[in-house]
Design an enzyme around this catalytic site. Structure first.
Site, PDB file in Angstrom:
ATOM      1  N   ASP A  90      43.415 183.220  41.170  1.00  0.00           N
ATOM      2  CA  ASP A  90      42.608 184.418  41.362  1.00  0.00           C
ATOM      3  C   ASP A  90      43.210 185.599  40.603  1.00  0.00           C
ATOM      4  OD1 ASP A  90      40.460 185.838  43.102  1.00  0.00           O
ATOM      5  OD2 ASP A  90      42.271 187.022  43.460  1.00  0.00           O
TER       6      ASP A  90
ATOM      7  N   GLU B 157      54.547 168.193  36.121  1.00  0.00           N
ATOM      8  CA  GLU B 157      55.301 167.233  36.936  1.00  0.00           C
ATOM      9  C   GLU B 157      54.369 166.391  37.795  1.00  0.00           C
ATOM     10  OE1 GLU B 157      58.425 168.823  39.355  1.00  0.00           O
ATOM     11  OE2 GLU B 157      58.909 170.383  37.872  1.00  0.00           O
TER      12      GLU B 157
END
Length: 541
Positions: A210, A252
């Site tokens: 956001d 990851e």
């Protein structure tokens, strides 16, 4: 089980995914208390599978006082009790994935709730404390510190500063209840990196960021000077180091990011999409574009060009939880979107808006890249007029009532015409009132109507998934769109594998290009086989 797209073997899923935005509070109510919840979403997973979406983006479902619809987060590791529990969220993520639907969660890094533990500690600790260093506390100007520290204007209108009883002011670019974090503080960075890991470890596929261009502030917090470069709080260069560290975490886990980046400068916008930063960002130029052929074509060209420069896929969206619904916007004289011009009582032709919204659905879903669909758009919901005494959006109050706010696009979904509150699930009145006639848009009615908006979206998403030509075609394919010669007012382009899209925005019916089959139309062709105005068609060459 959702079927795999033909392009999935050569391109990551997110490059051409159809992603459905869920505003949990208004989607479906599982416990009957008037507020949508995770149990309601779980019950509607079969609907979402049948619709044909690849992922769900959830607006914030975390613990929150809901001063700004959940974008005032008090604890990222706790689900708000109004929506359910963390265990329910984990179950929803897993169940959706088993059905072939991934989950994207919302992170709000610019600010937290004034009920967040950090801010409560800062208030208690007082001026000059280390706890206040996590935010932007300042002394005021004037003889007695009665003037705000600078002249900035809040995103919601008015000053972005609130004064405390101890004399200090704190910064909030949005509502008073949303204090801005100090992103120059290492603890702020560590905490958000931990939050990302927390949700990736629970199986989410991605994160929507956001207000992604607002985090960093000039440490001097100077007055705003028009044309100042760099801007004191928008699109500062420090942001890119933050997002590079986030990208390493996402990599990851195989996760992805989509940023909410409102920037008019296309070159600056594209920097956020470099290979070591965000994967995607919302395309607001297309969302805000008027229903005008040349402006739409320019928005599409500019979008594809800016994304191609960094090898990122474009995103296409017509509406979200902040924006006037497509049916209403396209039924007005001014068909573009701008927060500054929202007003009560704007005349709207819903029949015209619906016709255009159907055509816009086929246009947006035919473009190369990812598509976002806000809940209720597939039902053709219009913007609702909320009674003044029921408006909850802080934007309305911060602008002294001049702006109707965003509640009109957040009204609870209509699921079943014959049930109380249109089948939303509530046994008491929902948190926002549904307008008269809302049940006429119910999903159960549209389900049985082959010409409904719902079935148009279902068929469009089915074709988009099953036809390889609608995919990105892999990394080099993000710009696989070729404009065709067409009459004035007509947009016509080819994708790969002989797929064509034609949208007629002219007053007169348009001849179709040579083709072997009509795949889908937003409305019927005329008796001569021509495309009427405000109508779109997908063809096979």
């Amino acid at each position: 089980m959702a079927a795999n797209r033909p392009s999935e073997a050569t391109a990551p899923w997110w490059r051409d995914a159809a992603i459905y935005q869920i505003y949990v509070r208004s989607f479906a109510d599982g416990d009957g208390d008037g507020t949508g919840d995770l149990a309601g979403v779980r019950a509607k997973l079969p609907y979402l599978v049948e619709l044909g979406v690849d992922a769900l983006w959830f607006t914030p479902w975390y613990l929150s006082p809901l001063a700004d619809g959940g974008y005032d987060v008090a604890d990222y590791r706790t689900i708000d009790p109004a929506f359910g529990t963390l265990a329910e969220a984990e179950k929803l993520i897993a169940e959706a994935r088993q059905l072939g639907i991934r989950t994207i969660v919302d992170i709000v890094p610019n600010h937290v709730s004034d009920q967040h533990a950090w801010f409560r500690a800062a208030l208690e600790a007082g001026p000059g404390s280390p706890e206040r260093d996590l935010f932007h506390f300042r002394k005021g100007r004037g003889a007695n510190g009665e003037i705000p520290p600078n002249d900035w204007v809040s995103e919601f209108g008015g000053t972005p500063w609130t004064r405390l009883d101890d004399g200090e002011w704190y910064l909030h670019l949005f509502a008073t209840q949303q204090p801005d974090l100090n992103w120059a503080h290492p603890a702020v960075r560590r905490e958000h990196e931990d939050v990302l890991r927390f949700w990736f470890e629970r199986g989410v596929a991605g994160v929507r960021i956001d207000s992604a261009a607002l985090l960093a502030k000039d440490p001097a917090l100077p007055d705003f000077v028009i044309g100042s470069d760099p801007h004191p709080f928008v699109d500062r260069d420090e942001l890119h180091d933050i997002y590079r560290s986030w990208r390493a975490i996402a990599d990851e886990y195989g996760g992805v990011f989509v940023g909410e980046v409102w920037l008019p400068d296309t070159e600056r916008f594209a920097r956020y999409l470099r290979p070591d930063e965000l994967h995607t960002a919302f395309n607001f130029n297309f969302l805000a574009c008027p229903w005008e052929p040349e402006k739409l074509r320019t928005a599409i060209n500019d979008t594809l060009s800016e994304h191609a420069s960094v090898g990122a896929p474009a995103t296409w969206v017509l509406c979200n939880h902040d924006v006037t619904r497509t049916v209403t916007r396209y039924g007005r004289e001014e068909t573009g979107f701008d927060f500054a011009v929202k007003a009560f009582g704007t005349p709207t032709d819903l029949a015209l808006g619906t016709r255009r919204a159907r055509a816009a659905a086929l246009l947006s879903l035919a473009l190369p890249g990812a598509a976002y669909l806000y809940q209720g758009e597939e039902l053709g919901l219009p913007e609702a007029d909320i009674p003044l005494d029921r408006i909850q959006d802080p934007m309305h109050f911060r602008k002294n009532g001049a702006d109707p706010g965003r509640d009109g696009c957040r009204v609870p979904m209509p699921w079943a015409a014959g049930e109380p509150y249109a089948g939303f699930g509530a046994t008491t009145e929902p948190w926002l009132p549904q307008p008269e006639g809302w049940s006429g848009y119910a999903a159960d009615i549209q389900n049985g109507d082959p010409d409904s908006m719902l079935n148009l979206y279902r068929e469009a998403l089915r074709l988009r998934r099953s036809e390889p030509g609608f995919g990105t075609g892999g990394e080099p394919g993000i710009r696989r769109l070729t404009w065709l010669d067409a009459a004035p007012g007509v947009l016509a382009f080819a994708r790969t594998d002989g797929l064509l899209c034609v949208v007629n925005l002219a007053a007169d019916a348009a001849e179709l290009p040579p083709h072997s089959a009509v795949l889908l139309t937003s409305g019927p062709l005329d008796e001569a086989g021509r495309l009427p105005h405000d109508t779109a068609v997908w063809l096979r060459a």
